[in-house]
Design a protein around this motif. Structure first.
Motif, PDB file in Angstrom:
ATOM      1  N   LYS A   1     -29.086  -5.866-105.189  1.00  0.00           N
ATOM      2  CA  LYS A   1     -27.720  -6.140-105.630  1.00  0.00           C
ATOM      3  C   LYS A   1     -26.922  -4.848-105.713  1.00  0.00           C
ATOM      4  CE  LYS A   1     -25.150  -8.541-109.265  1.00  0.00           C
ATOM      5  NZ  LYS A   1     -25.237  -9.220-110.586  1.00  0.00           N
ATOM      6  N   PHE A   2     -25.703  -4.892-105.218  1.00  0.00           N
ATOM      7  CA  PHE A   2     -24.797  -3.742-105.222  1.00  0.00           C
ATOM      8  C   PHE A   2     -25.202  -2.655-104.231  1.00  0.00           C
ATOM      9  CE2 PHE A   2     -24.003  -4.962-109.863  1.00  0.00           C
ATOM     10  CZ  PHE A   2     -22.879  -5.702-109.540  1.00  0.00           C
ATOM     11  N   VAL A   3     -26.157  -2.940-103.356  1.00  0.00           N
ATOM     12  CA  VAL A   3     -26.561  -1.968-102.339  1.00  0.00           C
ATOM     13  C   VAL A   3     -26.336  -2.578-100.957  1.00  0.00           C
ATOM     14  CG1 VAL A   3     -28.447  -0.615-101.347  1.00  0.00           C
ATOM     15  CG2 VAL A   3     -28.292  -0.912-103.832  1.00  0.00           C
ATOM     16  N   HIS A   4     -25.532  -1.901-100.137  1.00  0.00           N
ATOM     17  CA  HIS A   4     -25.231  -2.368 -98.786  1.00  0.00           C
ATOM     18  C   HIS A   4     -25.606  -1.268 -97.805  1.00  0.00           C
ATOM     19  CE1 HIS A   4     -22.793  -5.818-100.308  1.00  0.00           C
ATOM     20  NE2 HIS A   4     -22.679  -4.988-101.338  1.00  0.00           N
ATOM     21  N   TYR A   5     -26.179  -1.646 -96.690  1.00  0.00           N
ATOM     22  CA  TYR A   5     -26.636  -0.638 -95.730  1.00  0.00           C
ATOM     23  C   TYR A   5     -26.193  -0.978 -94.320  1.00  0.00           C
ATOM     24  CZ  TYR A   5     -30.170  -3.966 -94.168  1.00  0.00           C
ATOM     25  OH  TYR A   5     -30.796  -5.070 -93.646  1.00  0.00           O
ATOM     26  N   SER A   6     -26.154   0.035 -93.475  1.00  0.00           N
ATOM     27  CA  SER A   6     -25.848  -0.150 -92.055  1.00  0.00           C
ATOM     28  C   SER A   6     -26.495   0.991 -91.279  1.00  0.00           C
ATOM     29  CB  SER A   6     -24.329  -0.164 -91.821  1.00  0.00           C
ATOM     30  OG  SER A   6     -23.749   1.055 -92.241  1.00  0.00           O
ATOM     31  N   PHE A   7     -26.977   0.683 -90.089  1.00  0.00           N
ATOM     32  CA  PHE A   7     -27.614   1.691 -89.250  1.00  0.00           C
ATOM     33  C   PHE A   7     -26.598   2.296 -88.286  1.00  0.00           C
ATOM     34  CE2 PHE A   7     -31.187  -0.691 -90.796  1.00  0.00           C
ATOM     35  CZ  PHE A   7     -32.204   0.241 -90.902  1.00  0.00           C
ATOM     36  N   ASN A   8     -26.763   3.576 -87.996  1.00  0.00           N
ATOM     37  CA  ASN A   8     -25.932   4.230 -86.995  1.00  0.00           C
ATOM     38  C   ASN A   8     -26.834   5.073 -86.103  1.00  0.00           C
ATOM     39  OD1 ASN A   8     -26.432   6.708 -88.419  1.00  0.00           O
ATOM     40  ND2 ASN A   8     -24.702   6.268 -89.778  1.00  0.00           N
ATOM     41  N   LYS A   9     -26.238   5.781 -85.176  1.00  0.00           N
ATOM     42  CA  LYS A   9     -27.038   6.537 -84.204  1.00  0.00           C
ATOM     43  C   LYS A   9     -27.817   7.688 -84.832  1.00  0.00           C
ATOM     44  CE  LYS A   9     -23.467   7.560 -81.609  1.00  0.00           C
ATOM     45  NZ  LYS A   9     -22.253   7.151 -82.366  1.00  0.00           N
ATOM     46  N   PHE A  10     -27.443   8.064 -86.077  1.00  0.00           N
ATOM     47  CA  PHE A  10     -28.110   9.188 -86.729  1.00  0.00           C
ATOM     48  C   PHE A  10     -29.147   8.764 -87.761  1.00  0.00           C
ATOM     49  CE2 PHE A  10     -23.650  10.403 -85.858  1.00  0.00           C
ATOM     50  CZ  PHE A  10     -23.886  11.263 -84.801  1.00  0.00           C
ATOM     51  N   GLY A  11     -29.111   7.508 -88.177  1.00  0.00           N
ATOM     52  CA  GLY A  11     -30.042   7.045 -89.201  1.00  0.00           C
ATOM     53  C   GLY A  11     -29.526   5.808 -89.901  1.00  0.00           C
ATOM     54  N   VAL A  12     -29.566   5.820 -91.225  1.00  0.00           N
ATOM     55  CA  VAL A  12     -29.131   4.651 -91.999  1.00  0.00           C
ATOM     56  C   VAL A  12     -28.229   5.103 -93.147  1.00  0.00           C
ATOM     57  CG1 VAL A  12     -31.244   4.749 -93.416  1.00  0.00           C
ATOM     58  CG2 VAL A  12     -29.914   2.618 -93.296  1.00  0.00           C
ATOM     59  N   MET A  13     -27.130   4.353 -93.334  1.00  0.00           N
ATOM     60  CA  MET A  13     -26.149   4.642 -94.375  1.00  0.00           C
ATOM     61  C   MET A  13     -26.226   3.580 -95.464  1.00  0.00           C
ATOM     62  SD  MET A  13     -23.548   6.479 -95.516  1.00  0.00           S
ATOM     63  CE  MET A  13     -22.700   7.328 -94.158  1.00  0.00           C
ATOM     64  N   PHE A  14     -26.249   4.019 -96.723  1.00  0.00           N
ATOM     65  CA  PHE A  14     -26.243   3.100 -97.857  1.00  0.00           C
ATOM     66  C   PHE A  14     -24.964   3.295 -98.661  1.00  0.00           C
ATOM     67  CE2 PHE A  14     -30.700   3.654 -96.877  1.00  0.00           C
ATOM     68  CZ  PHE A  14     -31.232   2.373 -97.021  1.00  0.00           C
ATOM     69  N   LYS A  15     -24.383   2.193 -99.101  1.00  0.00           N
ATOM     70  CA  LYS A  15     -23.269   2.228-100.043  1.00  0.00           C
ATOM     71  C   LYS A  15     -23.785   1.594-101.328  1.00  0.00           C
ATOM     72  CE  LYS A  15     -19.773   1.821 -96.420  1.00  0.00           C
ATOM     73  NZ  LYS A  15     -18.674   0.988 -95.873  1.00  0.00           N
ATOM     74  N   ILE A  16     -23.843   2.388-102.373  1.00  0.00           N
ATOM     75  CA  ILE A  16     -24.451   1.950-103.626  1.00  0.00           C
ATOM     76  C   ILE A  16     -23.378   1.868-104.709  1.00  0.00           C
ATOM     77  CG2 ILE A  16     -26.296   2.380-105.284  1.00  0.00           C
ATOM     78  CD1 ILE A  16     -27.476   4.349-103.195  1.00  0.00           C
ATOM     79  N   THR A  17     -23.230   0.697-105.299  1.00  0.00           N
ATOM     80  CA  THR A  17     -22.256   0.515-106.381  1.00  0.00           C
ATOM     81  C   THR A  17     -22.944  -0.111-107.584  1.00  0.00           C
ATOM     82  OG1 THR A  17     -21.624  -1.696-105.597  1.00  0.00           O
ATOM     83  CG2 THR A  17     -20.365   0.169-104.744  1.00  0.00           C
TER      84      THR A  17
END
Length: 310
Positions: free
Chosen positions: A74-90
């Motif tokens: 909950k409150f954690v969203h992620y997405s993959f890109n060419k360099f790795g993985v990005m998390f948005k944590i709220t």
């Protein structure tokens, strides 16, 4: 930077610079930002961005993506890109965010290591072993260590995409039609809210958001002109909605006495209470429209910004 985030960064040897930090944790390069643009926030009261860089084969990457998906919190969203993985944590407090931050880094590091992912010292795009004095690049606000050949290829891709974008037709008329429809949707929301006696920025947000969405859907090019057209259309529609609502009220009231709509409106505007209500609602609509448009303009401008060379 909040002291909770700073404590985590310092404990793990990340170099802090303002609201950002960079370094290696558990053998993987980590970028951390404690200032997330408001438009990127989800359900919480504050948020951070966390990026973990890695290289993995396509097969291992699929396994990694599936295992990280299982970690969904909950409150954690992620997405993959060419360099790795990005998390948005709220979350509601910085303490809770800091705890999630540490938990995510540790669990994701275990997943990466368990699937033979390459971390610090390797290019996240091609997996080449990098020298210790490799130049670290600024990519989308992140510090990333990249192989020189990969940098050249990325810059070529960026240049080609920018040329194709510039060559694409503007389609202003089609885009304007989409902006009009979005504005009219905002008018509908404004009228519904007015019926229940409520003036809100919601209608402006709806008008601008749908205006941008439909502008692009109808074939308009997402550039600065799009923002100008959608903003102007939103203002006209929102202000027009208030004027239209009061004209309707005046027409309905004046019909009993044989007045036309415009004549009745002029008569009612001579009444201090009616005119004060009209100007107050008009001022609030303009204020909310400005607030809504500024919010969406910042968000949209960031999304349509063309990338420069790395």
């Amino acid at each position: 930077m909040h002291k909770k985030y700073k404590e985590y960064c310092e404990r793990n040897g990340l170099a802090v610079s303002g609201e950002k930090a960079y370094g290696s944790v558990n053998g993987y390069d980590v970028n951390f930002s404690s200032v997330m643009p408001y438009a990127d926030l989800n359900d919480g009261q504050g948020g951070v961005k966390l990026h973990i860089a890695f290289y993995a084969t396509e097969e291992n990457r699929r396994v990694i993506e599936n295992e990280i998906k299982i970690l969904s919190t909950k409150f954690v969203h992620y997405s993959f890109n060419k360099f790795g993985v990005m998390f948005k944590i709220t979350d509601w407090t910085a303490g809770k965010i800091a705890n999630k931050l540490e938990e995510i880094v540790n669990k994701v590091s275990e997943i990466l290591t368990g699937n033979n992912a390459l971390g610090s010292g390797y290019c996240p795009i091609c997996g080449t072993n990098l020298s210790e004095n490799v130049e670290r690049r600024n990519v989308d606000g992140m510090t990333v260590a990249l192989d020189d050949d990969c940098v050249s290829k990325l810059n070529e891709l960026i240049e080609r995409e920018n040329r194709e974008f510039e060559a694409a037709p503007n389609n202003y008329l089609k885009g304007f039609l989409g902006a009009i429809i979005g504005g009219l949707c905002g008018v509908v929301v404004a009228v519904i809210l007015a019926v229940v006696g409520f003036i809100s920025a919601i209608s402006s947000f709806v008008a601008f958001f749908l205006g941008v969405l439909l502008y692009r859907k109808f074939g308009g090019k997402p550039n600065k002109i799009m923002i100008v057209i959608v903003t102007a259309t939103t203002f006209v529609c929102m202000i027009g909605s208030i004027v239209g609502i009061y004209l309707y009220i005046a027409g309905a009231s004046g019909a009993e006495y044989g007045y036309g709509t415009i004549e009745a409106f002029k008569v009612l505007m001579a009444d201090k209470e009616f005119s004060a209500s009209f100007y107050t609602d008009l001022a609030l609509t303009v204020l909310f429209c400005i607030a809504g448009c500024i919010f969406e303009i910042i968000k949209t401008a960031r999304n349509i910004k063309r990338g420069g060379k790395i």
